[in-house]
Enzyme design. Sequence first.
Site, mmCIF file in Angstrom:
data_model
loop_
_atom_site.group_PDB
_atom_site.id
_atom_site.type_symbol
_atom_site.label_atom_id
_atom_site.label_comp_id
_atom_site.label_asym_id
_atom_site.label_seq_id
_atom_site.Cartn_x
_atom_site.Cartn_y
_atom_site.Cartn_z
ATOM 1 N N ARG A 39 2.492 72.674 4.087
ATOM 2 C CA ARG A 39 3.653 73.146 4.758
ATOM 3 C C ARG A 39 4.406 72.282 5.869
ATOM 4 N NH1 ARG A 39 3.667 77.659 5.421
ATOM 5 N NH2 ARG A 39 5.053 77.904 7.428
ATOM 6 N N ARG B 231 4.083 82.655 7.932
ATOM 7 C CA ARG B 231 4.620 81.247 8.598
ATOM 8 C C ARG B 231 6.041 81.123 8.142
ATOM 9 N NH1 ARG B 231 -0.312 77.213 8.290
ATOM 10 N NH2 ARG B 231 1.096 76.324 10.076
ATOM 11 N N PRO B 232 7.068 81.938 8.276
ATOM 12 C CA PRO B 232 8.466 81.660 8.122
ATOM 13 C C PRO B 232 8.850 80.068 8.998
ATOM 14 C CG PRO B 232 8.152 83.222 9.607
ATOM 15 C CD PRO B 232 6.685 83.029 9.464
ATOM 16 N N ILE B 233 9.878 79.743 8.557
ATOM 17 C CA ILE B 233 10.713 78.738 9.281
ATOM 18 C C ILE B 233 12.084 78.957 9.625
ATOM 19 C CG2 ILE B 233 9.449 76.904 7.891
ATOM 20 C CD1 ILE B 233 11.774 76.377 6.269
ATOM 21 N N ARG C 128 -8.674 68.352 4.465
ATOM 22 C CA ARG C 128 -7.193 68.266 4.859
ATOM 23 C C ARG C 128 -7.147 67.900 6.325
ATOM 24 N NH1 ARG C 128 -3.635 73.263 3.376
ATOM 25 N NH2 ARG C 128 -2.351 71.626 4.680
ATOM 26 N N ILE D 147 -1.440 84.462 17.597
ATOM 27 C CA ILE D 147 -0.453 83.317 17.046
ATOM 28 C C ILE D 147 -0.267 83.766 15.501
ATOM 29 C CG2 ILE D 147 0.098 80.865 16.362
ATOM 30 C CD1 ILE D 147 -0.084 81.289 19.478
ATOM 31 N N LYS E 134 -4.457 64.723 13.332
ATOM 32 C CA LYS E 134 -3.662 65.181 12.003
ATOM 33 C C LYS E 134 -2.266 65.413 12.550
ATOM 34 C CE LYS E 134 -4.176 69.050 10.196
ATOM 35 N NZ LYS E 134 -3.281 69.983 9.769
ATOM 36 N N ASN E 135 -2.083 66.498 13.407
ATOM 37 C CA ASN E 135 -0.946 67.189 13.918
ATOM 38 C C ASN E 135 0.009 66.603 14.502
ATOM 39 O OD1 ASN E 135 -1.864 69.255 12.053
ATOM 40 N ND2 ASN E 135 -2.352 70.715 13.748
ATOM 41 N N ASP F 293 -6.255 76.727 16.584
ATOM 42 C CA ASP F 293 -6.956 76.184 15.751
ATOM 43 C C ASP F 293 -8.125 75.903 16.201
ATOM 44 O OD1 ASP F 293 -4.216 73.718 15.026
ATOM 45 O OD2 ASP F 293 -4.785 75.625 14.286
ATOM 46 N N CYS G 18 0.994 81.011 3.758
ATOM 47 C CA CYS G 18 -0.453 80.459 3.364
ATOM 48 C C CYS G 18 -1.519 81.583 3.912
ATOM 49 C CB CYS G 18 -0.521 79.031 4.326
ATOM 50 S SG CYS G 18 -1.039 79.443 5.914
HETATM 51 C C1 EPZ Z 1 1.378 74.116 13.863
HETATM 52 O O1 EPZ Z 1 1.773 74.823 12.716
HETATM 53 C C2 EPZ Z 1 0.084 73.285 13.419
HETATM 54 N N1 EPZ Z 1 0.422 72.409 12.147
HETATM 55 C C3 EPZ Z 1 -1.019 74.464 13.093
HETATM 56 O O2 EPZ Z 1 -2.140 73.668 12.719
HETATM 57 C C4 EPZ Z 1 -1.296 75.278 14.420
HETATM 58 O O3 EPZ Z 1 -2.085 76.173 13.979
HETATM 59 C C5 EPZ Z 1 0.187 75.866 14.813
HETATM 60 O O4 EPZ Z 1 1.228 74.917 14.932
HETATM 61 C C6 EPZ Z 1 -0.125 76.862 16.195
HETATM 62 O O5 EPZ Z 1 -0.405 75.634 17.240
HETATM 63 C C7 EPZ Z 1 0.992 71.539 12.337
HETATM 64 O O6 EPZ Z 1 1.127 70.972 13.553
HETATM 65 C C8 EPZ Z 1 1.214 70.425 10.953
HETATM 66 P P1 EPZ Z 1 4.268 77.329 14.893
HETATM 67 P P2 EPZ Z 1 3.212 75.593 12.828
HETATM 68 O O7 EPZ Z 1 5.533 77.344 14.067
HETATM 69 O O8 EPZ Z 1 4.318 74.598 13.621
HETATM 70 C C9 EPZ Z 1 5.736 81.906 14.093
HETATM 71 C C10 EPZ Z 1 -4.003 73.166 11.398
HETATM 72 O O9 EPZ Z 1 -5.128 73.936 11.220
HETATM 73 N N2 EPZ Z 1 7.010 81.163 13.746
HETATM 74 O O10 EPZ Z 1 3.790 77.249 16.109
HETATM 75 O O11 EPZ Z 1 3.713 75.759 11.592
HETATM 76 C C11 EPZ Z 1 4.565 81.512 13.156
HETATM 77 O O12 EPZ Z 1 4.702 82.339 11.904
HETATM 78 C C12 EPZ Z 1 -2.777 74.092 11.395
HETATM 79 O O13 EPZ Z 1 -4.026 72.148 11.633
HETATM 80 C C13 EPZ Z 1 8.088 81.839 13.044
HETATM 81 O O14 EPZ Z 1 8.322 83.213 13.006
HETATM 82 O O15 EPZ Z 1 3.034 76.611 13.896
HETATM 83 C C14 EPZ Z 1 3.501 81.676 13.861
HETATM 84 O O16 EPZ Z 1 3.128 83.193 14.148
HETATM 85 C C15 EPZ Z 1 -2.863 75.372 11.160
HETATM 86 N N3 EPZ Z 1 9.322 81.454 12.646
HETATM 87 C C16 EPZ Z 1 3.935 81.263 15.335
HETATM 88 O O17 EPZ Z 1 5.404 81.279 15.174
HETATM 89 C C17 EPZ Z 1 9.458 79.890 12.733
HETATM 90 O O18 EPZ Z 1 10.440 79.364 12.518
HETATM 91 C C18 EPZ Z 1 3.600 79.940 15.867
HETATM 92 O O19 EPZ Z 1 3.691 79.039 14.483
HETATM 93 C C19 EPZ Z 1 8.326 79.264 12.935
HETATM 94 C C20 EPZ Z 1 7.340 79.915 13.580
#
Ligand code: EPZ
Length: 417
Positions: free
Chosen positions: A93, A122-124, A397, A327, A22-23, A305, A117
């Site tokens: 998201r 989960r900020p961007i 999902r 994480i 999926k990811n 995950d 969520c």
């Molecule tokens: C991806 O989410 C996956 N989703 C998640 O899978 C997975 O848990 C996660 O990576 C960690 O491996 C997809 O790939 C669609 P991150 P993502 O940005 O990219 C912080 C599932 O179950 N952060 O790597 O959203 C964030 O808050 C899902 O399939 C910021 O602070 O995760 C987190 O603490 C759940 N600012 C950490 O970084 C940002 O701009 C890692 O988040 C971005 C992230």
Amino acid sequence: MDKIRVVGGRPLEGTVRISGAKNASLPDLCAALLTDEPVRLSNVPEVRDIRTMGRVLAAMGAEVDFRVGGVVDVKAGSLTSVEAPYDLVKTMRASVLVLGPLLAREGKARVSLPGGCAIGARPINLHLMALEKMGATIAVEHGYVEARADRLHGAEIYFDTVTVTGTENVMMAASRAEGVTLIQNSACEPEIEDLAQMLNAMGAKVSGAGTSEIRVEGVERLHGASHSVIPDRIETGTFVAACAIAGGEIEIRACRPQHLRAVLDKFREIGVRVEEGPDNLRIRAPRVIRPANVTTQPHPGFPTDMQAQFMTLMTQATGTSTITESIFENRFMHVAELSRMGASIAENGRVAIVSGPTALSGAQVMATDLRASASLVLAGLAAGGETIIDRVYHLDRGYYRIDEKLRGLGADIERLT
Ligand code: EPZ
């Protein structure tokens, strides 16, 4: 709203086939926006989030055809909108992954902020910081990201927190930017390598994917391509956990063992017998599950995950285990539900201490996020009596027919519609 009913106590045996990741499919689908030529993806899992991403792309004017057997054709010939609307983004998201491709192709994008969520804020901010460094003008108002860029240019990006989708957004934006982009402290997940492979098949120049430094040399345009998505390493790990907790012996096919090295090593540490082939695994459950300590990390560490699924397993271990979630700030929602089934888990911030073994008893439980719902299914396999899991849309999902796959392995599980 569907429910799943599991009656525990039956060991698993037989063969199960893993679906596509999926990811990896989600960024791959967004990459199709980078060209006006047709793109064909295969081995795409027919799960809810993929359908949602299809709707996001179609809402922008792309032609999206879901064919039989996990083949998806996307032709983003001419886009009629550059907006990812709130009502879609709030359900998934990962829609934020259209930001980079839209900026690279159209020079503008309007994407709803994904909002928090269940598992965290989960900020961007890191996505936006990087795109600004590449020349985008970003305004955040009325809950939307308004982004503009006449021409994105290469930049040197350093992510102080490893971000999977942040890395993916930048890779896609950089593929058509002017000049070279260097991403440092980039995510190293297999899904990142999969996206790089697809972008390069489209004519991009991406190198270093899978390491913590990725180099992208922008090109004028990208062409269509065909790409087969990698197997889902988290679905694979979930079935290893299912066999370990239910007992028995299974074969897992169409998987990629090298994508979940840390998970397989941890299962061996607790006594699971794991035999690896190039694209298959033979799993035999241990008579006794040993306790273990685990801390989730970015790849190649133990993936967040798989944390909930592993916690369920540790409720059956002969001793005390500690699970540290490094994480996300709120990814222990499954603790309350597991405790209702009889688990003994003490939560202290990001550390959960699991005392085992505890006899689990079937109960009515509720899923809260995708992987927590998987952990409740696993608990149902080991619990005495009947477990009813509510809100299984969370499960749907990210898992393709997990109830059917488990039933195919001999589990007493059914979907109540
Ligand atoms: C991806 O989410 C996956 N989703 C998640 O899978 C997975 O848990 C996660 O990576 C960690 O491996 C997809 O790939 C669609 P991150 P993502 O940005 O990219 C912080 C599932 O179950 N952060 O790597 O959203 C964030 O808050 C899902 O399939 C910021 O602070 O995760 C987190 O603490 C759940 N600012 C950490 O970084 C940002 O701009 C890692 O988040 C971005 C992230």
